[in-house]
Each structure stands twice: as structure tokens, then as C-alpha cells.
Write an enzyme that holds these catalytic residues in place. Structure first.
Site, PDB file in Angstrom:
ATOM      1  N   HIS A  10       0.840  -1.207   0.000  1.00 44.28           N
ATOM      2  CA  HIS A  10       0.000   0.000   0.000  1.00 44.28           C
ATOM      3  C   HIS A  10       0.873   1.254   0.000  1.00 44.28           C
ATOM      4  O   HIS A  10       0.595   2.216  -0.709  1.00 44.28           O
ATOM      5  CB  HIS A  10      -0.858   0.066   1.267  1.00 44.28           C
ATOM      6  CG  HIS A  10      -1.813  -1.081   1.443  1.00 44.28           C
ATOM      7  ND1 HIS A  10      -1.675  -2.009   2.444  1.00 44.28           N
ATOM      8  CD2 HIS A  10      -2.923  -1.430   0.756  1.00 44.28           C
ATOM      9  CE1 HIS A  10      -2.667  -2.879   2.369  1.00 44.28           C
ATOM     10  NE2 HIS A  10      -3.440  -2.565   1.365  1.00 44.28           N
ATOM     11  N   ARG A  41      -3.905  -9.987   4.547  1.00 38.49           N
ATOM     12  CA  ARG A  41      -4.321 -11.309   5.037  1.00 38.49           C
ATOM     13  C   ARG A  41      -3.147 -12.142   5.544  1.00 38.49           C
ATOM     14  O   ARG A  41      -3.366 -13.145   6.225  1.00 38.49           O
ATOM     15  CB  ARG A  41      -5.083 -12.058   3.957  1.00 38.49           C
ATOM     16  CG  ARG A  41      -6.459 -11.473   3.684  1.00 38.49           C
ATOM     17  CD  ARG A  41      -7.255 -12.344   2.730  1.00 38.49           C
ATOM     18  NE  ARG A  41      -8.633 -11.898   2.602  1.00 38.49           N
ATOM     19  CZ  ARG A  41      -9.059 -11.011   1.703  1.00 38.49           C
ATOM     20  NH1 ARG A  41      -8.208 -10.471   0.860  1.00 38.49           N
ATOM     21  NH2 ARG A  41     -10.330 -10.663   1.661  1.00 38.49           N
ATOM     22  N   GLY A  95      -2.701  -1.913  -7.181  1.00 38.84           N
ATOM     23  CA  GLY A  95      -1.572  -2.839  -7.197  1.00 38.84           C
ATOM     24  C   GLY A  95      -1.787  -3.979  -8.176  1.00 38.84           C
ATOM     25  O   GLY A  95      -2.898  -4.517  -8.284  1.00 38.84           O
ATOM     26  N   GLN A  96      -0.710  -4.330  -8.851  1.00 43.54           N
ATOM     27  CA  GLN A  96      -0.743  -5.436  -9.807  1.00 43.54           C
ATOM     28  C   GLN A  96      -0.944  -6.782  -9.087  1.00 43.54           C
ATOM     29  O   GLN A  96      -1.280  -7.777  -9.701  1.00 43.54           O
ATOM     30  CB  GLN A  96       0.569  -5.425 -10.621  1.00 43.54           C
ATOM     31  CG  GLN A  96       0.624  -6.365 -11.792  1.00 43.54           C
ATOM     32  CD  GLN A  96      -0.455  -6.100 -12.850  1.00 43.54           C
ATOM     33  OE1 GLN A  96      -0.930  -4.962 -13.003  1.00 43.54           O
ATOM     34  NE2 GLN A  96      -0.856  -7.150 -13.551  1.00 43.54           N
ATOM     35  N   LYS A  97      -0.781  -6.762  -7.760  1.00 39.04           N
ATOM     36  CA  LYS A  97      -1.028  -7.997  -7.008  1.00 39.04           C
ATOM     37  C   LYS A  97      -2.462  -8.474  -7.240  1.00 39.04           C
ATOM     38  O   LYS A  97      -2.729  -9.669  -7.291  1.00 39.04           O
ATOM     39  CB  LYS A  97      -0.796  -7.775  -5.523  1.00 39.04           C
ATOM     40  CG  LYS A  97      -1.241  -8.990  -4.788  1.00 39.04           C
ATOM     41  CD  LYS A  97      -0.801  -9.058  -3.402  1.00 39.04           C
ATOM     42  CE  LYS A  97      -1.641 -10.058  -2.656  1.00 39.04           C
ATOM     43  NZ  LYS A  97      -2.981  -9.554  -2.391  1.00 39.04           N
ATOM     44  N   ASP A  98      -3.381  -7.515  -7.380  1.00 39.52           N
ATOM     45  CA  ASP A  98      -4.765  -7.852  -7.715  1.00 39.52           C
ATOM     46  C   ASP A  98      -4.940  -7.589  -9.208  1.00 39.52           C
ATOM     47  O   ASP A  98      -5.617  -6.637  -9.616  1.00 39.52           O
ATOM     48  CB  ASP A  98      -5.721  -7.006  -6.864  1.00 39.52           C
ATOM     49  CG  ASP A  98      -5.542  -7.290  -5.384  1.00 39.52           C
ATOM     50  OD1 ASP A  98      -6.144  -8.240  -4.893  1.00 39.52           O
ATOM     51  OD2 ASP A  98      -4.748  -6.580  -4.724  1.00 39.52           O
TER      52      ASP A  98
HETATM   53  P1  AMP Z   1      -6.394  -3.840  -0.279  1.00 41.96           P
HETATM   54  O1  AMP Z   1      -6.203  -3.038   0.967  1.00 41.96           O
HETATM   55  O2  AMP Z   1      -5.989  -5.264  -0.166  1.00 41.96           O
HETATM   56  O3  AMP Z   1      -7.752  -3.644  -0.916  1.00 41.96           O
HETATM   57  O4  AMP Z   1      -5.371  -3.211  -1.326  1.00 41.96           O
HETATM   58  C1  AMP Z   1      -5.393  -1.855  -1.668  1.00 41.96           C
HETATM   59  C2  AMP Z   1      -4.528  -1.642  -2.864  1.00 41.96           C
HETATM   60  O5  AMP Z   1      -3.199  -2.036  -2.565  1.00 41.96           O
HETATM   61  C3  AMP Z   1      -4.989  -2.495  -4.064  1.00 41.96           C
HETATM   62  O6  AMP Z   1      -4.861  -1.732  -5.245  1.00 41.96           O
HETATM   63  C4  AMP Z   1      -4.017  -3.639  -4.028  1.00 41.96           C
HETATM   64  O7  AMP Z   1      -3.815  -4.224  -5.299  1.00 41.96           O
HETATM   65  C5  AMP Z   1      -2.763  -2.945  -3.542  1.00 41.96           C
HETATM   66  N1  AMP Z   1      -1.836  -3.921  -2.974  1.00 41.96           N
HETATM   67  C6  AMP Z   1      -2.128  -4.884  -2.048  1.00 41.96           C
HETATM   68  N2  AMP Z   1      -1.040  -5.648  -1.805  1.00 41.96           N
HETATM   69  C7  AMP Z   1      -0.049  -5.168  -2.596  1.00 41.96           C
HETATM   70  C8  AMP Z   1       1.321  -5.531  -2.812  1.00 41.96           C
HETATM   71  N3  AMP Z   1       1.885  -6.552  -2.156  1.00 41.96           N
HETATM   72  N4  AMP Z   1       2.034  -4.813  -3.700  1.00 41.96           N
HETATM   73  C9  AMP Z   1       1.467  -3.768  -4.375  1.00 41.96           C
HETATM   74  N5  AMP Z   1       0.194  -3.379  -4.212  1.00 41.96           N
HETATM   75  C10 AMP Z   1      -0.564  -4.060  -3.332  1.00 41.96           C
END
Ligand code: AMP
Length: 297
Positions: free
Chosen positions: A37, A188, A148-151
Site C-alpha cells: 500500500h 491477510r 496494485g498489480q497484485k490484484d
Molecule cells: P487492499 O487493501 O488489499 O484492498 O489493497 C489496496 C490496494 O493495494 C490495491 O490496489 C491492491 O492491489 C494494492 N496492494 C495490495 N497488496 C499489494 C502488494 N503486495 N504490492 C502492491 N500493491 C498491493
């Protein structure tokens, strides 16, 4: 950094910035912030005049009640980290602020939502994501929104949404940030015991195995997927899905003719983790020539 909870407060904080033509960057998150993030927030800080981070654990995108209840919440720590990374505004609304009584609208993207995560988690997951992201974009009206490209599938879905609805925002996708041992950072991961944490390395190991085979010239999806699932088995982890797909349409590929997205999901203990990598075809190794026979004159 200021924390705001009401949409009206967010709007009145951003209106003068917009009047002065300052660029606004939005980083939507569900909190429990980690370096993944923070990399998005830092990127927004470097390229925008005003950085808004949203923190909202969106109930609409959780297809399992237990997943929603277990989801880590640590707003105070998140606020400190977001401020340190350069956020100007933390938008942390309540569920009632986002979904007031009588709320009856959904934004749904067809096609690309039906594969991978959509197939595994059901249509309501992405309907929840696309509805809340549309709302956040309407609330903050950013020039750029960072994901993030992770998703990876989420990025594809949101690009589709923004194009189809002519939303005036640029979507920027940023690389996955990983722990030193390769595990993709995820909120997670906090749910993993020490033993489960070591099993979770099945995910990056599977991606690496397929990447190595692709780098050695392998193009058959079946062989690349076998290499990945063999690694997962070695860790005693069963993938929920493991697929090589076209990075734009998310249609399954049989052959790695151009770039392919290798995406997977697995449950490790209480946590459901996802990861992905891009595979690129490399020229197949040149078949060995038979030894030239000595010609005796
Ligand atoms: P989340 O809080 O899981 O909804 O993630 C918020 C944003 O952070 C989303 O755009 C995710 O894809 C991004 N994100 C989550 N984990 C990572 C990571 N390990 N590297 C880069 N971006 C991330």
C-alpha cells in the site's frame, strides 16, 4: 494529514485544490497497511499535488462473512503509516456513510469479472469492488487512481469500468511488493501462523517455477501449469485455481505466444491468498545439432 469520515467533508477539502488545478491522486485501500500500500501512496505523493488515501473495509465485496469479520483493522497505525508515506487526507468512512439506508445501486462489469476470482468467489465480489470503486472515484474525483498489480484481475476490471463509463480518471497499476522471501505482501498475511506462513511460500514458488520454465523456452500452458502445481504440491498446498490467461481478456491460453498472466489462489489456514506473475515467451532453446561426422577423404 487530516482524517475525514464524511463524503461532504472530503468534497469540501478537495474543492479548493481542484479550483487551483492541483492534481489529486487517490489510493483506495481496505487498511492494515503494508509496504505494498505504501508504495502506491509514495508513488501518488511523487506525482500528484494532493494525495487521498481511502480506508474502507467494504462489506459488499466479501463473499464470506467470516472473511469480513476476521479482516484486520488497525486504523490508528494505518493513519500514522499513511501520513509518513505522504498522504494529505485519510478518508475513513463508516459503512453507513458509504451505503446509507435505501442504497439500491450496483455497478457491474461483465465478462472479465467472470473468470479467476469471479469464478471462485461469485459475482457479488467484483460487483462489490466495482460499486465501491465507482463511488470512491465519484466522491474524490481524482486525476489518477493507484492500484496494485497484485490484484491483477481487479486492475483489468477497473480499467474496463473506467473506459466503459467514461470516468475522467487515469488508472495506474504498480508492481507487487514482496517480502524478502518472495511472499506477496497482503493484509491477510497477518492471519497466518508461523507454520502457515512457511506453507504460503508455495505461491511464489509456483510462480517462479513456471517463470523458470518459460525462460527456458517452454510455451505450452499445460507444461507451465504442471511446473507450478508441482511446486504447490511440494508445500502441501492445493490451489483454488491456477491459470494462464490473456492479460487483457483473461481468457485461458493454451500456448504462451505473447505475454501471459499466470494467476493463482490458495487457502492457507484461515487466509485466502492470491498472487500472479507475467510470463513472456522466450525463443525456444535451439535444438542440439547432431555431431558432424568426420569425413575421411
Ligand atoms: P487492499 O487493501 O488489499 O484492498 O489493497 C489496496 C490496494 O493495494 C490495491 O490496489 C491492491 O492491489 C494494492 N496492494 C495490495 N497488496 C499489494 C502488494 N503486495 N504490492 C502492491 N500493491 C498491493
Amino acid at each position: 494529514m487530516r482524517t475525514v469520515r464524511a463524503v461532504a467533508e472530503l468534497r469540501s477539502a478537495l474543492a479548493p485544490e481542484r479550483r487551483h488545478e492541483r492534481t489529486i491522486g487517490l489510493v483506495p485501500t481496505m487498511g492494515a497497511l503494508h509496504d505494498g500500500h505504501l508504495s502506491l501512496i509514495r508513488r501518488a505523493r511523487a506525482h500528484c499535488d494532493v494525495v487521498v488515501v481511502s480506508l474502507f473495509v467494504n462489506p459488499a465485496q466479501f463473499n464470506e462473512r467470516s472473511d469480513l469479520e476476521r479482516y484486520p483493522r488497525q486504523e490508528e497505525r494505518d493513519a500514522a503509516l499513511a501520513a509518513e508515506a505522504g498522504a494529505d487526507l485519510l478518508f475513513a468512512p463508516s459503512a453507513e456513510e458509504v451505503y446509507p439506508s435505501g442504497f439500491a445501486t450496483a455497478v457491474e462489469v461483465l465478462g472479465v469479472t467472470e473468470r479467476l476470482e469471479g469464478a471462485a468467489r461469485g459475482a457479488e465480489h467484483f460487483r462489490g469492488v466495482t460499486t465501491v470503486v465507482t463511488k470512491l472515484l465519484c466522491m474524490a474525483m481524482p486525476d489518477v487512481a493507484y492500484f496494485g498489480q497484485k490484484d491483477a484481475q481487479q486492475v483489468v476490471v477497473i480499467r474496463r469500468l473506467v473506459e466503459d463509463l467514461n470516468l475522467p480518471v487515469r488508472i495506474e497499476a504498480r508492481p507487487t511488493v514482496r517480502e524478502a522471501d518472495g511472499l506477496a505482501m497482503s493484509s491477510r498475511n497477518l492471519l497466518l501462523s508461523t507454520e502457515e506462513r512457511s506453507h504460503a511460500l508455495a505461491l511464489p514458488a509456483a510462480l517462479n517455477a513456471a517463470r523458470d520454465r518459460a525462460a527456458a523456452g517452454e510455451r505450452s500452458a499445460a507444461v507451465l501449469l504442471d511446473a507450478a502445481s508441482e511446486q504447490m504440491r511440494a508445500f502441501g498446498v492445493e490451489p483454488e485455481y491456477l491459470a494462464l490467461v490473456d492479460p487483457d481478456t483473461l481468457e485461458p491460453l493454451e500456448e504462451l505466444a505473447s505475454e501471459g498472466l499466470l494467476a493463482l489462489a490458495a487457502r492457507i489456514g484461515e487466509a485466502r491468498l492470491i498472487d500472479n506473475t507475467m510470463l513472456e515467451p522466450t525463443p525456444a532453446s535451439i535444438p542440439r545439432q547432431p555431431h558432424p561426422r568426420k569425413v575421411i577423404a
